[in-house]
Each structure stands twice: as structure tokens, then as C-alpha cells.
Design a protein around this motif. Structure first.
Motif, PDB file in Angstrom:
ATOM      1  N   LYS A 126      87.975  -5.812  11.312  1.00  0.00           N
ATOM      2  CA  LYS A 126      86.734  -5.052  11.176  1.00  0.00           C
ATOM      3  C   LYS A 126      86.937  -3.724  10.457  1.00  0.00           C
ATOM      4  CE  LYS A 126      82.890  -6.047  13.891  1.00  0.00           C
ATOM      5  NZ  LYS A 126      82.016  -5.697  15.001  1.00  0.00           N
ATOM      6  N   PRO A 127      87.963  -2.945  10.833  1.00  0.00           N
ATOM      7  CA  PRO A 127      88.171  -1.685  10.084  1.00  0.00           C
ATOM      8  C   PRO A 127      88.422  -1.955   8.597  1.00  0.00           C
ATOM      9  CG  PRO A 127      89.528  -1.732  12.059  1.00  0.00           C
ATOM     10  CD  PRO A 127      88.917  -3.083  11.942  1.00  0.00           C
ATOM     11  N   GLN A 165      87.140  -4.485   6.842  1.00  0.00           N
ATOM     12  CA  GLN A 165      85.835  -4.771   6.243  1.00  0.00           C
ATOM     13  C   GLN A 165      85.024  -3.487   6.069  1.00  0.00           C
ATOM     14  OE1 GLN A 165      84.326  -8.155   5.448  1.00  0.00           O
ATOM     15  NE2 GLN A 165      86.520  -8.222   5.171  1.00  0.00           N
ATOM     16  N   ALA A 166      85.169  -2.586   7.049  1.00  0.00           N
ATOM     17  CA  ALA A 166      84.467  -1.306   6.942  1.00  0.00           C
ATOM     18  C   ALA A 166      84.938  -0.555   5.704  1.00  0.00           C
ATOM     19  CB  ALA A 166      84.711  -0.463   8.198  1.00  0.00           C
ATOM     20  N   LEU A 171      85.959  -1.884   2.902  1.00  0.00           N
ATOM     21  CA  LEU A 171      85.307  -2.494   1.736  1.00  0.00           C
ATOM     22  C   LEU A 171      83.881  -1.984   1.587  1.00  0.00           C
ATOM     23  CD1 LEU A 171      86.367  -6.264   1.880  1.00  0.00           C
ATOM     24  CD2 LEU A 171      87.133  -4.520   0.283  1.00  0.00           C
ATOM     25  N   ALA A 172      83.168  -1.927   2.720  1.00  0.00           N
ATOM     26  CA  ALA A 172      81.771  -1.487   2.673  1.00  0.00           C
ATOM     27  C   ALA A 172      81.680  -0.032   2.235  1.00  0.00           C
ATOM     28  CB  ALA A 172      81.113  -1.680   4.045  1.00  0.00           C
ATOM     29  N   ALA A 205      76.783   1.622   4.194  1.00  0.00           N
ATOM     30  CA  ALA A 205      77.782   1.361   5.235  1.00  0.00           C
ATOM     31  C   ALA A 205      77.380   2.040   6.539  1.00  0.00           C
ATOM     32  CB  ALA A 205      79.156   1.852   4.777  1.00  0.00           C
ATOM     33  N   GLN A 206      76.863   3.276   6.438  1.00  0.00           N
ATOM     34  CA  GLN A 206      76.417   3.983   7.649  1.00  0.00           C
ATOM     35  C   GLN A 206      75.279   3.231   8.327  1.00  0.00           C
ATOM     36  OE1 GLN A 206      75.921   7.902   5.738  1.00  0.00           O
ATOM     37  NE2 GLN A 206      76.710   8.718   7.649  1.00  0.00           N
ATOM     38  N   MET A 213      74.906   0.168   8.442  1.00  0.00           N
ATOM     39  CA  MET A 213      75.457  -1.001   9.140  1.00  0.00           C
ATOM     40  C   MET A 213      76.108  -0.588  10.467  1.00  0.00           C
ATOM     41  SD  MET A 213      74.764  -3.384   7.020  1.00  0.00           S
ATOM     42  CE  MET A 213      73.407  -2.434   6.411  1.00  0.00           C
ATOM     43  N   GLY A 214      76.230   0.730  10.684  1.00  0.00           N
ATOM     44  CA  GLY A 214      76.875   1.203  11.897  1.00  0.00           C
ATOM     45  C   GLY A 214      78.334   1.568  11.687  1.00  0.00           C
ATOM     46  N   ILE A 215      78.738   1.712  10.435  1.00  0.00           N
ATOM     47  CA  ILE A 215      80.134   2.037  10.141  1.00  0.00           C
ATOM     48  C   ILE A 215      80.307   3.555  10.110  1.00  0.00           C
ATOM     49  CG2 ILE A 215      81.911   1.935   8.339  1.00  0.00           C
ATOM     50  CD1 ILE A 215      80.602  -0.826   7.577  1.00  0.00           C
ATOM     51  N   ASN A 216      81.312   4.032  10.822  1.00  0.00           N
ATOM     52  CA  ASN A 216      81.618   5.462  10.842  1.00  0.00           C
ATOM     53  C   ASN A 216      82.390   5.802   9.564  1.00  0.00           C
ATOM     54  OD1 ASN A 216      82.650   7.999  11.260  1.00  0.00           O
ATOM     55  ND2 ASN A 216      83.200   7.633  13.399  1.00  0.00           N
ATOM     56  N   ALA A 270      74.179   8.808  11.673  1.00  0.00           N
ATOM     57  CA  ALA A 270      73.582   7.591  11.108  1.00  0.00           C
ATOM     58  C   ALA A 270      74.247   6.319  11.633  1.00  0.00           C
ATOM     59  CB  ALA A 270      73.664   7.645   9.588  1.00  0.00           C
ATOM     60  N   HIS A 271      75.572   6.334  11.775  1.00  0.00           N
ATOM     61  CA  HIS A 271      76.229   5.072  12.136  1.00  0.00           C
ATOM     62  C   HIS A 271      76.002   4.663  13.586  1.00  0.00           C
ATOM     63  CE1 HIS A 271      79.453   7.987  13.205  1.00  0.00           C
ATOM     64  NE2 HIS A 271      79.710   7.120  14.149  1.00  0.00           N
ATOM     65  N   LYS A 272      75.427   5.571  14.401  1.00  0.00           N
ATOM     66  CA  LYS A 272      75.160   5.196  15.801  1.00  0.00           C
ATOM     67  C   LYS A 272      73.740   4.672  15.976  1.00  0.00           C
ATOM     68  CE  LYS A 272      78.823   7.326  18.108  1.00  0.00           C
ATOM     69  NZ  LYS A 272      79.134   8.766  18.187  1.00  0.00           N
ATOM     70  N   VAL A 284      72.015   2.178  14.357  1.00  0.00           N
ATOM     71  CA  VAL A 284      71.774   0.739  14.321  1.00  0.00           C
ATOM     72  C   VAL A 284      72.085   0.103  15.674  1.00  0.00           C
ATOM     73  CG1 VAL A 284      74.043   0.176  13.341  1.00  0.00           C
ATOM     74  CG2 VAL A 284      72.140  -1.380  12.993  1.00  0.00           C
ATOM     75  N   PHE A 328      75.972  -4.988  -0.673  1.00  0.00           N
ATOM     76  CA  PHE A 328      77.344  -4.735  -1.133  1.00  0.00           C
ATOM     77  C   PHE A 328      77.633  -5.710  -2.270  1.00  0.00           C
ATOM     78  CE2 PHE A 328      77.264  -3.397   3.349  1.00  0.00           C
ATOM     79  CZ  PHE A 328      77.522  -2.046   3.139  1.00  0.00           C
ATOM     80  N   LEU A 332      80.744  -8.005  -2.477  1.00  0.00           N
ATOM     81  CA  LEU A 332      81.025  -8.911  -1.364  1.00  0.00           C
ATOM     82  C   LEU A 332      80.096 -10.115  -1.460  1.00  0.00           C
ATOM     83  CD1 LEU A 332      81.392  -6.404   1.617  1.00  0.00           C
ATOM     84  CD2 LEU A 332      83.093  -7.126  -0.049  1.00  0.00           C
ATOM     85  N   MET A 378      78.480  -7.951   7.720  1.00  0.00           N
ATOM     86  CA  MET A 378      78.488  -6.498   7.756  1.00  0.00           C
ATOM     87  C   MET A 378      77.284  -5.997   8.555  1.00  0.00           C
ATOM     88  SD  MET A 378      80.968  -4.896   6.416  1.00  0.00           S
ATOM     89  CE  MET A 378      81.635  -5.211   4.806  1.00  0.00           C
ATOM     90  N   GLY A 379      76.154  -6.724   8.456  1.00  0.00           N
ATOM     91  CA  GLY A 379      74.957  -6.339   9.198  1.00  0.00           C
ATOM     92  C   GLY A 379      75.184  -6.389  10.703  1.00  0.00           C
ATOM     93  N   TYR A 419      77.914  -5.553  12.169  1.00  0.00           N
ATOM     94  CA  TYR A 419      79.157  -4.788  12.386  1.00  0.00           C
ATOM     95  C   TYR A 419      79.268  -4.232  13.800  1.00  0.00           C
ATOM     96  CZ  TYR A 419      83.010  -1.620  11.495  1.00  0.00           C
ATOM     97  OH  TYR A 419      84.221  -0.979  11.538  1.00  0.00           O
ATOM     98  N   THR A 420      78.145  -3.791  14.372  1.00  0.00           N
ATOM     99  CA  THR A 420      78.214  -3.156  15.690  1.00  0.00           C
ATOM    100  C   THR A 420      78.198  -4.179  16.824  1.00  0.00           C
ATOM    101  OG1 THR A 420      75.833  -2.914  15.588  1.00  0.00           O
ATOM    102  CG2 THR A 420      77.135  -0.987  15.003  1.00  0.00           C
TER     103      THR A 420
END
Lengths: 294, 236
Positions: free
Chosen positions: A165-166, A168-169, A171-172, A180-181, A183-186, B72-74, B76, B90, B93, B101-102, B104-105
Motif C-alpha cells: 500500500k505505501p 501504491q501511495a 505511485l499516486a 492522492a489526498q 483517496m486518503g493518502i497522507n 484532506a487525507h482523513k 475520505v 491516475f 496506472l 486506489m479509491g 485506499y483507506t
């Protein structure tokens, strides 16, 4: 026989360049910045391992592990203190100049701490050298370990990016930070992780480089750093296989130029080839050039 | 209590005030349209809600929780997904990787696979092209991918920014049909559109944004027959 020996040495030097180039290319791909302090992180890695082996008398393996930890922490610190405040607000030029500043900062800190005298580094590889063809062809164990390390790192990194997962993050984030944000990515965490991995690899490269070329000074990292950066551009900056192939080609070309053309001119020849490659293919060997439909 | 409540929001770009104190609410089950011309502040509003921008004043409350300062990332993970303007898939990809990726959480693998199946059922074309690189899809397919990617997080509320932009009339109709059926299936929608006619036709209520202020609001059917709206936004 000497041809094979040159080739092995070239691949071995190229493996070091490749490992360093990975750090440049990953940071560029994800944070969109050129971290010119990367070469000096290698040097810090060398000094960390040197200190452990010489002053603390630890085994080479412990020295390497400590060196990796030191550089990983250093990389994350550099990113959070020096670069992160600038990445959002300032121009990319400000970040670039900061990176050059960090580079001099690291060199001078080491100069102050360890002095300017050249330290003689002891190879971390204590295995016997490989003698082939009745002793007329000697391949050093350091060269073999360096090449193996490069292969292992390449496989591990590819798996990490594609299977975790990290990864893939990463790549995003490299494609679109905002999306990416969403999608929930930090994003900040992902950039810090990239610096951590790149700097950890720099420690390995530093130790391997000093094992093959044992003279350690505060400026040890700068030339290999520039060459590895060149290798990353050569292979296509942002591309991981590109960094690998670019690094190994750089090493082989450099050693062959030294052996068959001129020792003094070897660096010039390396950069000449780079210029020719970039004229023919500006994105580098593996550069991405995908047209996006709008 | 409203699902999403925006209170007196003010957003600046440097010295320029883009949003000058707007308030509105979205109730569970509704489709709310935010309409207005270019530069009215529609996208800025959505970006502020999902944390890509931070407001100078005001608050955003989602299901009773103040999320004004939530990064922002929290967002979703709380159940709010954002389909951004210009799709922003993306591009390098594959369709499948984009959809993953959608989610992800999300952690539960069987749940992710179920969502993937649901998304493929809703957008059969995405399944046909699951191994294709997203940058090579057509505009309409990219819009479907962006929507599918948002659905992968199983959101309660979806923010959609200009989903019809740059699409052919047939595809525009298709996208609005999808929005309607998503809503029927229980997802609340906050829709930002320049295509006011289509947006008002699908929405329950609407807010009209003009240079950072809400100038009109109410039932979408009523607004559709309002003379000033007709003149300014519906080209009649």
C-alpha cells in the motif's frame, strides 16, 4: 582477461551509482525536487560506518545497520526541516538552492567533527577474493557483494512499489498530489517515506563505495552524487529501472574509458555520452512520455 | 440535522477573497446543485470542504463533526468522497489500479472486492478496460473512472465537480442518469455544475453562487422557472 575484470569493476561501480541514483529518481518522481544533498548523505553513511568499526570496534554488519539508521533519520530530518516548509509555498528554485545549502552544511559539519584528513576505510566485506582462470583473473569479494546488493535492492524496491500500500501511495503521489489526498493518502508521510528509503539506500551505497575506494573525506559523496544524478537523468529521471540501467551503464562506460582511452578524460567521456543520449532522447532511456487525453 | 453543514465560509487566495461568507446545507438523501458562472467559487467551495484548501473563517460540519481543520487525507475515511474537476485519474496506472486506489483507506479485502464488483456492474465499460492505462481512456470513460474510484470508498456523500465538462451531449445525459441512480441507491450528492439546466433537472435543491456569494437558493424546480435564473444561466 583484463576485459572481463574491467567489466566486473564497471558493473560494480555502476551498481553503486545505481543505488544512489534510485534515491535521486524516487525523490524527484514523488516530491518533484532535485535533492542535491543526496550525495552528502552517502558520505555521512560512510563516516557512520567508519566510526562504528574504528572507534566502537563493532562488526561490519552492525556498522552497516547503524549507518542505514543514521542516514534514514538524517534524510527524514532534512526533508521535514529544510524542504517541507518550502515545497508548498516557495518556487522550485528555492528548494533547489536549499538542497545545495544542505549539501554544504553536511560537508562542513563532518569537516568540523572529523577533520579534513583522509580516513582509510576498511572494507565491510571480509570474504576472500574470487580467483579464476588459475589466478590470472581476480574478482574482489567487495565487487561481488556490491553487484548482489544492487540486484537485491532492485527486486525488493520493485516488489515494494507494486505490491504494498505505501508503494501504491508513492505511485499516486508521484502523479497527482491533490487526487492522492482525496483517496486518503497522507502525502507528507509518503514524501517522508520516500526520503527515508532513498537515504537508507544512500547509506548502503556509501559503505559499498568506501569499501571499494577506501579514501573517506567530507567530499567523498559529491562526485559520485553528481554521477549518480547524471545516471538517473540518463535512464530517465523518475523511472526506477531507468536509474538502475543508467547507473550500471555509467559505471561500465567510466571504467572502460579509464582503461582504454584515458584516465584523465574518463569523466569527460562519461558526460559526453550523457549529452549525446539526451540530444537523441531528451526524456532519457526509460523516460515516460505518455500523452494524456483531456 | 443536516448531513453536511457549511457555515459562513470565507476562503482567500493570497489577498484575493474567493469565497465571501457562504452558508448552505446538504441533507441525507438529497442531490444539491451548486450552480454559477466561471470563477463564482464553486470549485473553491468543494476544495475547502474536502480540506485541499483551508478557510480563513467559517466551519464545515459533516455528520455533526467539525471537519474544518481535518487534513484532506482523513476526509475520505469519514465517508465523503470527492470527484474532482477534470477527473484527475491516475493517468499512468491501469483502470483497476485506479479503482483500488479509491479504496485506499479500506482494509477489508472481501469488502473491497465487493465494491469493485458493484462499480463494474454500474460501469461495465470499466470492467472491459480494467487493464488499460487510464490516460488512454476517452473523456467520458475517464469521468466514469473518476466516479467509480470515488465509489470504491463507499461514501455517504459524494462531491462532484463539473462531471459533464467536455463531454458530448449523449455522454452528459448518461452521466446525469448515473448521478440519479447513485442517489436512488442511497448516496447523497453535492453537485457543482456550469450546465445549470441539467443540474437543476436532477437536483432537489440548488444554490446559486455569484463571485463568492450565494445570491439565490431554493427548490430546484422553482429555480428552474425563475425569470432571473432563466436569463442568466439557462440561456432563455
Amino acid at each position: 582477461m583484463s576485459f572481463i575484470s574491467y567489466l566486473v569493476n564497471g558493473i560494480s561501480l555502476g551498481s553503486v551509482y545505481a543505488i544512489i541514483a534510485l534515491g535521486y529518481t524516487m525523490v524527484y518522481g514523488i516530491a518533484k525536487m532535485l535533492n542535491f544533498a543526496h550525495g552528502d548523505v552517502i558520505m555521512v553513511g560512510g563516516y557512520a560506518a567508519f566510526t562504528m568499526m574504528m572507534s566502537m570496534n563493532t562488526s561490519p554488519l552492525v556498522a552497516v545497520l547503524v549507518s542505514i539508521v543514521v542516514c534514514t533519520v538524517l534524510g527524514v530530518l532534512i526533508e521535514t526541516i529544510a524542504y517541507r516548509p518550502l515545497l508548498e509555498a516557495a518556487s522550485s528554485l528555492a528548494v533547489l538552492i536549499t538542497a545545495i545549502g544542505v549539501s554544504y552544511f553536511l560537508q562542513n559539519i563532518v569537516l568540523l567533527t572529523f577533520g579534513s584528513s583522509t580516513k582509510s576505510f576498511q572494507s565491510v566485506v571480509t570474504l576472500p577474493n574470487l580467483k579464476l582462470a588459475g589466478g590470472s583473473l581476480v574478482i574482489t569479494s567487495t565487487a561481488i557483494v556490491t553487484i548482489l546488493a544492487c540486484i537485491v535492492i532492485m527486486i525488493a524496491l520493485t516488489l515494494f512499489i507494486n505490491k504494498t500500500k505505501p508503494g501504491q501511495a508513492m505511485l499516486a503521489v508521484s502523479e497527482d498530489k491533490g487526487a492522492a489526498q482525496l483517496m486518503g493518502i497522507n502525502v507528507n508521510g509518503t514524501i517522508a517515506l520516500t526520503f527515508a528509503i532513498g537515504s537508507g539506500l544512500a547509506a548502503i551505497a556509501g559503505v559499498l563505495l568506501c569499501s571499494a575506494y577506501p579514501a573517506l573525506t567530507p567530499y567523498t559523496g559529491s562526485m559520485p552524487g553528481i554521477k549518480a544524478f547524471t545516471a538517473a537523468v540518463f535512464g530517465g529521471i523518475g523511472s526506477i529501472p531507468g536509474a538502475m540501467v543508467g547507473g550500471i551503464l555509467m559505471g561500465v562506460i567510466e571504467i572502460f574509458a579509464k582503461a582504454y582511452i584515458s584516465t584523465q578524460l574518463s569523466d569527460a567521456i562519461v558526460f559526453l555520452i550523457l549529452i549525446i543520449v539526451l540530444l537523441v532522447k531528451p526524456t532519457g532511456l526509460f523516460g515516460k512520455n505518455i500523452q494524456e487525453k483531456v | 440535522m443536516a448531513m453536511l453543514e457549511v457555515k459562513d465560509l470565507q476562503v482567500y487566495y493570497g489577498m484575493i477573497q474567493a469565497i465571501k461568507g457562504i452558508s448552505f446545507e446538504v441533507n441525507a438523501g438529497e442531490i444539491i446543485a451548486l450552480i454559477g458562472a466561471n470563477g463564482a467559487g464553486k470549485t473553491t467551495t468543494l476544495h475547502t470542504i474536502t480540506g485541499l484548501l483551508s478557510p480563513k473563517a467559517g466551519s464545515v460540519i459533516f455528520e455533526g463533526q467539525d471537519i474544518t481543520k481535518t487534513p484532506a487525507h482523513k476526509i475520505v475515511g469519514l465517508g465523503m468522497a470527492h470527484v474532482p474537476e477534470g477527473r484527475r485519474v491516475f493517468a499512468q496506472l491501469t483502470v483497476y489500479q485506479n479503482l483500488k486506489m479509491g479504496a485506499y483507506t479500506r482494509k477489508d479485502k472481501t469488502e473491497i472486492d465487493q465494491m469493485l464488483e458493484t462499480v463494474y456492474r454500474r460501469f461495465p465499460r470499466l470492467e472491459e478496460r480494467k487493464n488499460q492505462v487510464a490516460g488512454t481512456l476517452s473523456g467520458g470513460e475517464q469521468q466514469m473512472l473518476a466516479m467509480g474510484r470515488a465509489l470504491m470508498s463507499k461514501p455517504k456523500l459524494v462531491l462532484m465537480d463539473e462531471p459533464s465538462m467536455g463531454l458530448s451531449p449523449i455522454l452528459v445525459n448518461e452521466i446525469f442518469d448515473i448521478i440519479r441512480s447513485l442517489n436512488k441507491a442511497g448516496t447523497t450528492v453535492l453537485l457543482v455544475e456550469q450546465n445549470a439546466k441539467k443540474a437543476l433537472a436532477v437536483a432537489d435543491r440548488a444554490y446559486v453562487l455569484e463571485t463568492g456569494r450565494i445570491v439565490q437558493s431554493g427548490d430546484a424546480k422553482v429555480l428552474m422557472n425563475d425569470e432571473s435564473i432563466k436569463k442568466a444561466y439557462l440561456g432563455e
